[in-house]
Design a protein around this motif. Structure first.
Motif, short mmCIF file in Angstrom:
data_model
loop_
_atom_site.label_atom_id
_atom_site.label_comp_id
_atom_site.label_asym_id
_atom_site.label_seq_id
_atom_site.Cartn_x
_atom_site.Cartn_y
_atom_site.Cartn_z
N ARG A 17 -6.65 -15.69 19.37
CA ARG A 17 -6.35 -14.54 20.23
C ARG A 17 -7.55 -13.60 20.36
N THR A 18 -8.47 -13.69 19.41
CA THR A 18 -9.65 -12.82 19.41
C THR A 18 -10.82 -13.43 20.16
N ILE A 19 -11.11 -14.72 19.90
CA ILE A 19 -12.33 -15.32 20.49
C ILE A 19 -12.02 -16.48 21.43
N GLY A 20 -10.74 -16.82 21.62
CA GLY A 20 -10.39 -17.95 22.48
C GLY A 20 -10.10 -19.19 21.66
N VAL A 21 -9.30 -20.07 22.24
CA VAL A 21 -8.77 -21.23 21.51
C VAL A 21 -9.86 -22.22 21.09
N LEU B 129 -13.20 -22.03 20.74
CA LEU B 129 -14.15 -21.55 19.73
C LEU B 129 -13.47 -21.40 18.38
N ALA B 130 -12.23 -20.92 18.39
CA ALA B 130 -11.50 -20.76 17.12
C ALA B 130 -11.28 -22.11 16.46
N LYS B 131 -10.94 -23.12 17.26
CA LYS B 131 -10.75 -24.46 16.70
C LYS B 131 -12.06 -24.96 16.08
N GLU B 132 -13.16 -24.75 16.78
CA GLU B 132 -14.46 -25.20 16.27
C GLU B 132 -14.76 -24.56 14.92
N LEU B 133 -14.59 -23.24 14.83
CA LEU B 133 -14.92 -22.54 13.58
C LEU B 133 -13.99 -22.96 12.45
N ILE B 134 -12.69 -23.10 12.75
CA ILE B 134 -11.72 -23.45 11.70
C ILE B 134 -11.88 -24.90 11.28
N PHE B 135 -12.02 -25.83 12.26
CA PHE B 135 -12.16 -27.25 11.92
C PHE B 135 -13.42 -27.51 11.09
N ALA B 136 -14.51 -26.81 11.44
CA ALA B 136 -15.78 -27.02 10.74
C ALA B 136 -15.90 -26.16 9.48
N GLY B 137 -15.00 -25.21 9.31
CA GLY B 137 -15.13 -24.28 8.19
C GLY B 137 -16.43 -23.49 8.26
N ARG B 138 -16.87 -23.22 9.51
CA ARG B 138 -18.20 -22.64 9.71
C ARG B 138 -18.24 -21.15 9.37
N GLY C 261 -17.59 -12.50 20.10
CA GLY C 261 -16.50 -11.55 20.33
C GLY C 261 -15.61 -11.36 19.11
N LEU C 262 -16.08 -11.86 17.98
CA LEU C 262 -15.32 -11.73 16.73
C LEU C 262 -15.40 -10.31 16.19
N VAL C 263 -16.55 -9.64 16.39
CA VAL C 263 -16.69 -8.23 15.99
C VAL C 263 -17.10 -7.40 17.21
#
Length: 256
Positions: A143-147, A149-158, A169-171
């Motif tokens: 909801r903050t950065i878009g679906v 990009l969020a998937k990329e960060l969460i899947f990669a644990g980046r 757009g996270l901060v």
């Protein structure tokens, strides 16, 4: 800490890098409850009193000692705390001067706005431990950065730094760290001071309209906005705003 309508929740577990323990959840829940109904509180800032870290996530040392049957209820309590933080009626700002990982970033995501030092590190790293974000991360990050990009960060644990977090757009703001290690906190204070002079009831109603409206279709959202607008019409603050404008002076809002 309380000054000029600003309440500061300062995380302070230096030996554990502010990791989320049973006791931290309990104390923070009490702090959230204490401000929830206080109309004198105009803004809440969540920050760290420990240099170089915001919150390292769950207290894995404590977690390792828990019986498997205790893990679920503890995660539920942590999730409830972060939900309550997100549901506070006044604006909330996370000041991220150091690492915000896992549950630490989930706590920051529950706030309305985030300010980070460019050197701060942020990430939902739960997949590295073969689990998923369990305190709202899978819902609030998209909801903050878009679906995608969020998937990329969460899947990669980046993990990203403050500058990249701002680009995503996270901060809201990324600031160069200062010698005292509290640049994000100082920027958060400046942001809070921008908000405080405005009509406090109007700010709360605007937050409610945005938070509820973003979850529904436009027509329903506009109806929510109309209902929230109706709440500000009978206020003394609205009359004060008009009077101050006519008299060419700054308004003196009392939240009435």
């Amino acid at each position: 800490m309380f000054a000029q309508g600003i309440v500061v929740f300062g995380l302070n577990r230096p030996k554990a890098k502010n990791a989320i323990s049973r006791n931290l959840v309990k104390m923070m829940s009490e702090a959230v409850d204490a401000v929830k109904t206080n109309n004198k509180v105009r803004t809440v800032i969540v920050c760290s009193l420990v240099p170089g870290v915001f919150c390292a996530g769950a207290d894995l040392k404590e977690r390792a000692k828990m019986h498997p049957s205790e893990v679920g209820p503890f995660v539920s309590k942590a999730r409830a705390l972060i939900t309550e933080l997100g549901n506070l009626p006044m604006p909330t700002i996370a000041a991220i001067d150091g690492a915000a990982l896992g549950g630490g970033l989930e706590m920051a995501l529950a706030c309305d706005m985030r300010v980070a030092a460019t050197s701060a590190k942020m990430g939902l790293v739960e997949t590295k431990l073969a689990i998923i974000p369990g305190a709202g991360g899978t819902q609030r990050l998209p909801r903050t950065i878009g679906v995608s990009l969020a998937k990329e960060l969460i899947f990669a644990g980046r993990v990203v730094d403050g500058a990249e977090a701002q680009n995503l757009g996270l901060v809201n703001h990324a600031v160069e760290q200062n010698d005292s290690g509290d640049a994000a906190y100082r920027r958060a204070l400046d942001l809070a001071r921008e908000i405080i002079p405005q009509g406090p009831i109007a700010i709360r109603m605007a937050k409610l309209a945005i938070n509820q409206g973003i979850e529904v279709d436009l027509a329903t959202g506009l109806a929510i906005e109309e209902a929230c607008y109706a709440q500000v019409i009978p206020t003394k603050d609205r009359i004060e705003g008009l009077t101050a404008f006519k008299e060419k002076r700054p308004p003196r809002y009392k939240g009435e």
